[in-house]
Motif scaffolding. Structure first.
Motif, short mmCIF file in Angstrom:
data_model
loop_
_atom_site.label_atom_id
_atom_site.label_comp_id
_atom_site.label_asym_id
_atom_site.label_seq_id
_atom_site.Cartn_x
_atom_site.Cartn_y
_atom_site.Cartn_z
N ILE A 14 99.88 -40.82 91.41
CA ILE A 14 99.64 -40.55 90.23
C ILE A 14 100.17 -39.70 89.59
CG2 ILE A 14 97.23 -39.52 90.08
CD1 ILE A 14 98.66 -42.90 88.91
N TRP A 15 101.18 -38.25 90.22
CA TRP A 15 101.73 -37.46 89.15
C TRP A 15 102.45 -37.54 89.63
CZ3 TRP A 15 99.62 -33.25 86.13
CH2 TRP A 15 97.94 -33.64 86.18
N ILE A 16 103.55 -37.94 89.91
CA ILE A 16 105.14 -38.14 90.35
C ILE A 16 105.76 -39.23 89.72
CG2 ILE A 16 106.60 -38.63 92.46
CD1 ILE A 16 105.27 -37.80 94.61
N VAL A 17 104.63 -40.57 89.82
CA VAL A 17 105.59 -41.99 89.05
C VAL A 17 105.42 -40.57 87.53
CG1 VAL A 17 105.23 -43.95 88.18
CG2 VAL A 17 105.16 -42.99 89.97
N PRO A 18 104.30 -40.62 86.93
CA PRO A 18 105.16 -40.32 85.55
C PRO A 18 106.14 -38.72 85.58
CG PRO A 18 102.26 -39.49 85.93
CD PRO A 18 103.48 -40.21 87.23
N VAL A 62 112.98 -36.19 70.01
CA VAL A 62 111.94 -36.28 71.40
C VAL A 62 109.94 -37.36 71.08
CG1 VAL A 62 109.71 -34.15 71.76
CG2 VAL A 62 111.97 -34.22 71.47
N ILE A 63 110.21 -37.57 69.61
CA ILE A 63 109.62 -38.18 69.29
C ILE A 63 110.06 -40.08 69.75
CG2 ILE A 63 108.43 -39.63 67.13
CD1 ILE A 63 108.85 -36.83 66.13
N HIS A 64 111.27 -40.40 69.49
CA HIS A 64 111.59 -41.62 69.93
C HIS A 64 111.25 -41.31 71.61
CE1 HIS A 64 114.72 -44.77 71.86
NE2 HIS A 64 113.47 -45.03 70.54
N MET A 65 112.22 -40.81 72.44
CA MET A 65 111.24 -39.84 73.86
C MET A 65 109.48 -40.42 74.29
SD MET A 65 113.77 -37.52 75.08
CE MET A 65 113.35 -36.08 74.15
N LEU A 66 108.92 -39.64 73.39
CA LEU A 66 107.59 -40.20 73.60
C LEU A 66 107.42 -41.49 73.28
CD1 LEU A 66 106.43 -36.64 71.99
CD2 LEU A 66 106.29 -37.24 74.34
N MET A 67 107.46 -41.49 72.24
CA MET A 67 107.51 -43.09 72.38
C MET A 67 107.73 -44.72 73.00
SD MET A 67 108.17 -43.78 68.33
CE MET A 67 108.72 -45.04 67.90
N VAL A 68 108.91 -43.69 73.64
CA VAL A 68 109.78 -45.21 75.24
C VAL A 68 108.98 -44.58 76.94
CG1 VAL A 68 111.58 -45.22 76.96
CG2 VAL A 68 111.86 -45.37 74.00
N ALA A 69 107.93 -42.99 76.61
CA ALA A 69 107.44 -42.78 77.97
C ALA A 69 106.51 -42.65 78.06
CB ALA A 69 107.80 -41.87 78.18
N ALA A 70 105.89 -42.81 77.16
CA ALA A 70 103.48 -42.96 77.37
C ALA A 70 103.35 -44.26 77.01
CB ALA A 70 103.86 -42.40 75.22
N ALA A 81 97.19 -38.15 79.35
CA ALA A 81 97.11 -37.05 79.38
C ALA A 81 96.98 -36.11 79.60
CB ALA A 81 95.80 -36.40 77.74
N LEU A 82 96.71 -35.46 80.69
CA LEU A 82 96.50 -34.31 81.28
C LEU A 82 98.10 -34.90 82.29
CD1 LEU A 82 94.59 -32.72 83.24
CD2 LEU A 82 94.32 -34.34 84.90
N THR A 83 98.49 -35.92 82.57
CA THR A 83 99.74 -35.50 83.65
C THR A 83 100.46 -35.30 82.19
OG1 THR A 83 99.64 -38.40 83.18
CG2 THR A 83 98.81 -36.80 86.03
N ALA A 84 100.54 -35.35 81.47
CA ALA A 84 101.34 -35.44 80.08
C ALA A 84 101.79 -33.82 79.86
CB ALA A 84 101.16 -35.66 78.89
N LEU A 85 101.22 -32.90 80.90
CA LEU A 85 101.07 -31.82 81.12
C LEU A 85 102.57 -31.65 81.97
CD1 LEU A 85 97.91 -30.67 81.01
CD2 LEU A 85 99.25 -29.48 79.35
N LEU A 86 103.32 -32.33 82.57
CA LEU A 86 104.55 -32.52 83.40
C LEU A 86 105.05 -33.46 83.13
CD1 LEU A 86 105.29 -32.17 86.46
CD2 LEU A 86 104.15 -34.56 86.84
N TRP A 87 104.74 -34.58 82.57
CA TRP A 87 106.11 -35.26 82.36
C TRP A 87 106.97 -35.49 80.98
CZ3 TRP A 87 105.67 -38.92 77.90
CH2 TRP A 87 104.64 -38.84 77.75
N VAL A 88 105.70 -34.87 80.37
CA VAL A 88 106.85 -34.38 78.52
C VAL A 88 107.67 -33.28 78.61
CG1 VAL A 88 105.84 -33.42 76.31
CG2 VAL A 88 105.07 -35.19 77.02
N PRO A 89 107.06 -32.16 79.49
CA PRO A 89 107.95 -30.77 79.26
C PRO A 89 109.61 -31.24 80.89
CG PRO A 89 106.56 -29.89 79.96
CD PRO A 89 105.85 -31.24 79.82
#
Length: 103
Positions: A8-12, A38-46, A79-87
């Motif tokens: 669940i951490w690797i896939v994001p 960055v906003i567009h990437m968030l809209m795709v990945a989230a 939100a928790l895994t966003a600490l990994l996948w956003v950076p």
């Protein structure tokens, strides 16, 4: 159970890396364009990360017998895994953008 939590951490993380590399093909030239990317990437990945967590949490909750709190737990894990996948996403975008500008 540890393998499930690792997945669940690797896939994001993979989704973040792929999104950053894909958007880095055409790097931004200004800070405003970078913010837009960055906003567009968030809209795709989230939504993709949310769907992965929705499937994972739904499978756990169906096995446990309760599905009433599905959306809340899915948002929590996204939100928790966003600490990994956003950076990871932004780092991959910058690295690929710099590489594309050199060529």
């Amino acid at each position: 159970m540890g393998t499930v939590f690792l997945l669940i951490w690797i896939v994001p993380g993979i989704i973040g890396i792929c999104t950053g590399l894909w958007h880095g093909r055409r790097p931004a030239g200004t800070p405003k364009a970078f913010g837009g990317d960055v906003i567009h990437m968030l809209m795709v990945a989230a939504p993709l990360v949310f769907m992965v967590h929705m499937a994972w949490v739904a499978a756990l909750m169906m096995a446990d017998g309760g599905i009433a709190a599905l959306a809340g737990w899915t948002l929590y894990w996204t939100a928790l895994t966003a600490l990994l996948w956003v950076p990871l996403m932004v780092i991959c975008y910058i690295v690929r953008g710099l590489k594309e500008q050199r060529t």
